[in-house]
Design a protein around this motif. Structure first.
Motif, short mmCIF file in Angstrom:
data_model
loop_
_atom_site.label_atom_id
_atom_site.label_comp_id
_atom_site.label_asym_id
_atom_site.label_seq_id
_atom_site.Cartn_x
_atom_site.Cartn_y
_atom_site.Cartn_z
N ALA A 180 26.60 54.27 -35.32
CA ALA A 180 25.32 54.54 -34.66
C ALA A 180 24.65 55.77 -35.25
CB ALA A 180 25.53 54.72 -33.15
N ALA A 181 25.43 56.81 -35.51
CA ALA A 181 24.87 58.03 -36.08
C ALA A 181 24.28 57.77 -37.47
CB ALA A 181 25.95 59.11 -36.17
N ARG A 182 24.98 57.01 -38.27
CA ARG A 182 24.48 56.69 -39.61
C ARG A 182 23.21 55.85 -39.54
NH1 ARG A 182 30.34 55.22 -42.41
NH2 ARG A 182 30.86 57.35 -43.09
N ALA A 183 23.15 54.94 -38.56
CA ALA A 183 21.95 54.12 -38.40
C ALA A 183 20.76 54.98 -37.98
CB ALA A 183 22.20 53.03 -37.36
N MET A 184 21.00 55.96 -37.14
CA MET A 184 19.92 56.87 -36.72
C MET A 184 19.42 57.70 -37.89
SD MET A 184 20.88 58.26 -32.90
CE MET A 184 22.67 58.18 -32.94
N VAL A 185 20.35 58.24 -38.66
CA VAL A 185 19.96 59.06 -39.80
C VAL A 185 19.20 58.22 -40.83
CG1 VAL A 185 20.86 60.33 -41.80
CG2 VAL A 185 21.81 60.75 -39.52
N SER A 186 19.68 57.02 -41.07
CA SER A 186 19.05 56.14 -42.06
C SER A 186 17.64 55.72 -41.65
CB SER A 186 19.92 54.91 -42.28
OG SER A 186 19.30 53.99 -43.15
N SER A 187 17.47 55.42 -40.37
CA SER A 187 16.17 54.93 -39.89
C SER A 187 15.23 56.03 -39.46
CB SER A 187 16.39 53.96 -38.72
OG SER A 187 16.93 54.66 -37.60
N GLY A 188 15.77 57.20 -39.12
CA GLY A 188 14.96 58.27 -38.57
C GLY A 188 14.50 57.98 -37.16
N LEU A 189 15.27 57.12 -36.46
CA LEU A 189 14.89 56.69 -35.12
C LEU A 189 16.04 56.85 -34.13
CD1 LEU A 189 13.18 53.32 -36.13
CD2 LEU A 189 11.98 55.42 -35.47
N ALA A 190 15.69 57.07 -32.87
CA ALA A 190 16.65 57.08 -31.77
C ALA A 190 16.04 56.27 -30.64
CB ALA A 190 16.92 58.52 -31.31
N MET A 191 16.84 55.91 -29.63
CA MET A 191 16.29 55.13 -28.53
C MET A 191 17.10 55.34 -27.26
SD MET A 191 17.40 51.17 -29.28
CE MET A 191 17.12 50.68 -27.59
N GLU A 192 16.44 55.10 -26.13
CA GLU A 192 17.09 55.22 -24.83
C GLU A 192 17.57 53.85 -24.36
OE1 GLU A 192 14.33 57.18 -22.26
OE2 GLU A 192 14.50 59.08 -23.33
N GLN A 193 18.57 53.87 -23.51
CA GLN A 193 19.20 52.63 -23.06
C GLN A 193 18.25 51.63 -22.43
OE1 GLN A 193 22.25 53.89 -20.30
NE2 GLN A 193 23.85 53.32 -21.74
N GLU A 194 17.33 52.11 -21.60
CA GLU A 194 16.51 51.16 -20.84
C GLU A 194 15.68 50.24 -21.71
OE1 GLU A 194 14.40 55.21 -20.14
OE2 GLU A 194 16.39 54.47 -20.65
N ALA A 195 15.43 50.65 -22.97
CA ALA A 195 14.67 49.80 -23.88
C ALA A 195 15.39 48.49 -24.16
CB ALA A 195 14.42 50.55 -25.19
N LEU A 196 16.72 48.50 -24.00
CA LEU A 196 17.50 47.30 -24.29
C LEU A 196 17.20 46.16 -23.34
CD1 LEU A 196 20.91 49.09 -24.91
CD2 LEU A 196 19.56 47.91 -26.64
N LEU A 197 16.67 46.46 -22.17
CA LEU A 197 16.40 45.41 -21.18
C LEU A 197 14.95 44.93 -21.21
CD1 LEU A 197 18.40 46.27 -17.93
CD2 LEU A 197 18.93 44.63 -19.71
N LYS A 198 14.16 45.44 -22.13
CA LYS A 198 12.74 45.06 -22.16
C LYS A 198 12.55 43.57 -22.37
CE LYS A 198 10.61 49.43 -23.47
NZ LYS A 198 9.77 50.17 -24.45
N ASP A 199 13.47 42.94 -23.09
CA ASP A 199 13.37 41.51 -23.33
C ASP A 199 13.95 40.67 -22.20
OD1 ASP A 199 12.19 41.99 -25.77
OD2 ASP A 199 14.07 41.83 -26.89
N LYS A 200 14.51 41.34 -21.18
CA LYS A 200 15.24 40.60 -20.15
C LYS A 200 14.64 40.74 -18.76
CE LYS A 200 19.54 41.03 -22.72
NZ LYS A 200 19.46 39.63 -23.14
N ILE A 201 13.61 41.57 -18.60
CA ILE A 201 13.01 41.74 -17.29
C ILE A 201 11.50 41.56 -17.36
CG2 ILE A 201 14.83 43.25 -16.42
CD1 ILE A 201 13.12 45.63 -17.07
#
Length: 201
Positions: A180-201
């Protein structure tokens, strides 16, 4: 009707850490209960309204902790290996890593920490790892597969200082945390948990 209280003695659960006289309380959701409950520590013992399950899921986000139905469906999709009965606990940020909470966490055979995909989430896991050193409980940091895809879809950018802070702790990480840390460094992005449910509610 009477309510049975499950009590755990910290004299058996904490051979490494000295017993604190500070009280503590965590919001958790027993697997077979309809509503969340409170587990409390009186300075000597933990008191729970029911016997704990074998597994515990730590959720950093309060909204996800309370969205029981939606989260159960999401967990089946994201973490198909987590098929057993699990209690949930709300981490309240990094508060779950308090020394007094070791006794609560020690009751579980497997602990799965599901945090935000950001620097704070990485630090929560590292603090939990330090807290649980020497415990027989197995601690695992969990993220949905393809973290990079989620970051590109719902992530927010961070500055160079934030990026360097992630890089600085990378040598202390392994497994899912490191990925996860490498993915953040590579993309320059971070995200909060609640975004994961945007497609489900």
């Amino acid at each position: 009707a009477t309510t049975e209280i499950y009590t755990l003695s910290l004299h058996d659960a904490l051979p490494i850490y000295s017993v604190s006289n500070r009280h503590s309380m965590v919001a958790y959701w027993p697997e077979n209960e309809k509503y969340p409950a409170l587990a409390s520590y009186d300075g000597h013992d933990w008191h729970l309204p029911s016997v704990p399950s074998n597994d515990l899921l730590i959720l950093e986000n309060e909204a996800l902790f309370l969205m029981r139905t939606e989260m159960k469906k999401a967990i089946l999709e994201w973490f198909p290996e987590l098929t057993g009965n699990m209690d949930w606990v709300f981490s309240s940020g990094n508060s779950i890593s308090r020394k007094a909470n070791r006794g609560f966490l020690d009751q579980y055979q497997n602990i799965y920490a599901f945090t935000d995909i950001d620097l704070g989430g990485l630090k929560i896991f590292l603090n939990l790892k330090a807290l649980m050193a020497g415990s027989s409980s197995k601690l695992t940091h969990v993220f949905p597969a393809d973290v990079s895809v989620w970051l590109r879809k719902y992530g927010y950018p961070f500055d160079i200082k934030y990026k360097n802070n992630i890089k600085n702790i990378i040598p202390t990480l392994s497994g899912n945390s490191l990925n996860a840390a490498r993915a953040m460094v590579s993309s320059g992005l971070a995200m909060e948990q609640e975004a994961l449910l945007k497609d489900k509610i």
